[in-house]
Motif scaffolding. Sequence first.
Motif, short mmCIF file in Angstrom:
data_model
loop_
_atom_site.label_atom_id
_atom_site.label_comp_id
_atom_site.label_asym_id
_atom_site.label_seq_id
_atom_site.Cartn_x
_atom_site.Cartn_y
_atom_site.Cartn_z
N UNK A 61 0.86 -1.19 0.00
CA UNK A 61 0.00 0.00 0.00
C UNK A 61 0.90 1.25 0.00
N UNK A 62 1.39 1.59 -1.21
CA UNK A 62 2.36 2.67 -1.33
C UNK A 62 2.39 3.17 -2.76
N UNK A 63 2.60 4.49 -2.93
CA UNK A 63 2.80 5.02 -4.27
C UNK A 63 4.12 4.53 -4.84
N UNK A 64 4.21 4.39 -6.16
CA UNK A 64 5.47 3.91 -6.74
C UNK A 64 6.60 4.93 -6.67
N UNK A 65 6.25 6.22 -6.50
CA UNK A 65 7.28 7.25 -6.43
C UNK A 65 6.82 8.44 -5.62
N UNK A 66 7.73 9.37 -5.39
CA UNK A 66 7.44 10.53 -4.54
C UNK A 66 6.40 11.46 -5.18
N UNK A 67 6.20 11.35 -6.50
CA UNK A 67 5.24 12.22 -7.17
C UNK A 67 3.84 12.06 -6.58
N UNK A 68 3.46 10.83 -6.30
CA UNK A 68 2.15 10.60 -5.70
C UNK A 68 2.04 11.21 -4.32
N UNK A 69 3.14 11.16 -3.56
CA UNK A 69 3.14 11.74 -2.22
C UNK A 69 3.02 13.26 -2.29
N UNK A 70 3.72 13.87 -3.26
CA UNK A 70 3.62 15.32 -3.43
C UNK A 70 2.21 15.73 -3.85
N UNK A 71 1.62 14.97 -4.75
CA UNK A 71 0.27 15.28 -5.20
C UNK A 71 -0.71 15.24 -4.03
N UNK A 129 0.06 15.71 -0.89
CA UNK A 129 0.36 16.84 -0.02
C UNK A 129 -0.34 18.10 -0.51
N UNK A 130 -0.28 18.35 -1.81
CA UNK A 130 -0.95 19.53 -2.37
C UNK A 130 -2.46 19.40 -2.24
N UNK A 131 -2.97 18.21 -2.45
CA UNK A 131 -4.42 17.98 -2.31
C UNK A 131 -4.88 18.30 -0.90
N UNK A 132 -4.12 17.83 0.10
CA UNK A 132 -4.51 18.07 1.49
C UNK A 132 -4.38 19.55 1.86
N UNK A 133 -3.39 20.25 1.29
CA UNK A 133 -3.26 21.69 1.54
C UNK A 133 -4.47 22.43 0.97
N UNK A 134 -4.91 22.05 -0.23
CA UNK A 134 -6.10 22.67 -0.83
C UNK A 134 -7.33 22.42 0.05
N UNK A 135 -7.46 21.22 0.56
CA UNK A 135 -8.62 20.89 1.40
C UNK A 135 -8.58 21.65 2.71
N UNK A 136 -7.38 21.87 3.26
CA UNK A 136 -7.27 22.66 4.48
C UNK A 136 -7.68 24.11 4.22
N UNK A 158 2.56 15.02 4.83
CA UNK A 158 3.94 15.50 4.91
C UNK A 158 4.87 14.39 5.40
N UNK A 159 4.37 13.57 6.32
CA UNK A 159 5.17 12.43 6.80
C UNK A 159 5.42 11.45 5.65
N UNK A 160 4.43 11.28 4.78
CA UNK A 160 4.60 10.39 3.63
C UNK A 160 5.72 10.89 2.72
N UNK A 161 5.77 12.20 2.48
CA UNK A 161 6.85 12.78 1.68
C UNK A 161 8.19 12.53 2.36
N UNK A 162 8.22 12.71 3.68
CA UNK A 162 9.46 12.48 4.43
C UNK A 162 9.95 11.05 4.26
N UNK A 163 9.04 10.09 4.23
CA UNK A 163 9.44 8.69 4.07
C UNK A 163 10.10 8.46 2.72
N UNK A 164 9.55 9.08 1.67
CA UNK A 164 10.17 8.93 0.35
C UNK A 164 11.54 9.58 0.32
N UNK A 165 11.71 10.66 1.06
CA UNK A 165 13.00 11.35 1.12
C UNK A 165 13.97 10.67 2.08
#
Length: 269
Positions: free
Chosen positions: A164-174, A176-183, A204-211
């Motif tokens: 249960x994971x995106x194949x790359x960081x692009x999904x995590x960034x998307x 992150x932006x989606x959640x910022x818009x919703x906030x 944001x934690x998901x992005x950190x994991x990819x990094x």
Amino acid sequence: MIDFTFKDTYDFDDLVEITRILRAPGGCMWDREQDHHSIRRNFLEEAYEAVEAIDNDDPVLLREELGDVLFQVTFHSQIEREAGRFTVNEVIDGICKKMIYRHPHVFGTVEVASTGEVLQNWDELKKTEKHQESAADTLRSVARSLPQLIRADKVQSKAAKTGFEWPGIEGAFAKLHEELDELERAVQGDGDPAEELGDLLFAAVKVARFLKVDPEEALERTTDKFISRFAAVEDGAAQQGRTLGEMTVDEMMALWNAAKAAGKGGEEA
């Protein structure tokens, strides 16, 4: 007068006895009044102070702080001994048996070729030991009392092991932006701001994991940087013969940006 033999050097058994005396009639009133819940925070604080000694590479302080952590273990065990549920020796017996069980490549006949296999075996043995019958059970097993950035990281890591994971960081960034818009929409009245903020932090934690960045350590660095830069702002105000309370936000931000440009307060942000 208590029955106690003073020594030049004490061992673990002495610590157990000292803890018993502190909790006994004639011991310490404060210690007798405590229960698991009243000193719960003490346990956390002592553990964090030991971690800080590790971060500071201070072996003298680490020795002291590990002693404080060990005292917490004996104290909680003494409370349980008084209740007739278990003793510190049973605690030690339990952890010894657990370590033997979870290291079959050391104490048994299992063969491993890498650290990854060791960790995989550990996870599988833990699932059996804890009667975790589903992947969701393994996520629920992550302690709720952990700092929530750490908890989120561990939960996401366990989920990723199931695929249960995106194949790359692009999904995590998307995300992150989606959640910022919703906030932002929630702040305008379309949704629950607290819930959406939580979603943003989780993303944001998901992005950190990819990094491959520890989110707790990253936030610690940023907070330290903020404190240092804030101090530079306060110093700048003092040089003008003013206090922060006498300045506008724009004036303080000008000092902040000047400190940032000068490299004060750590890395650029």
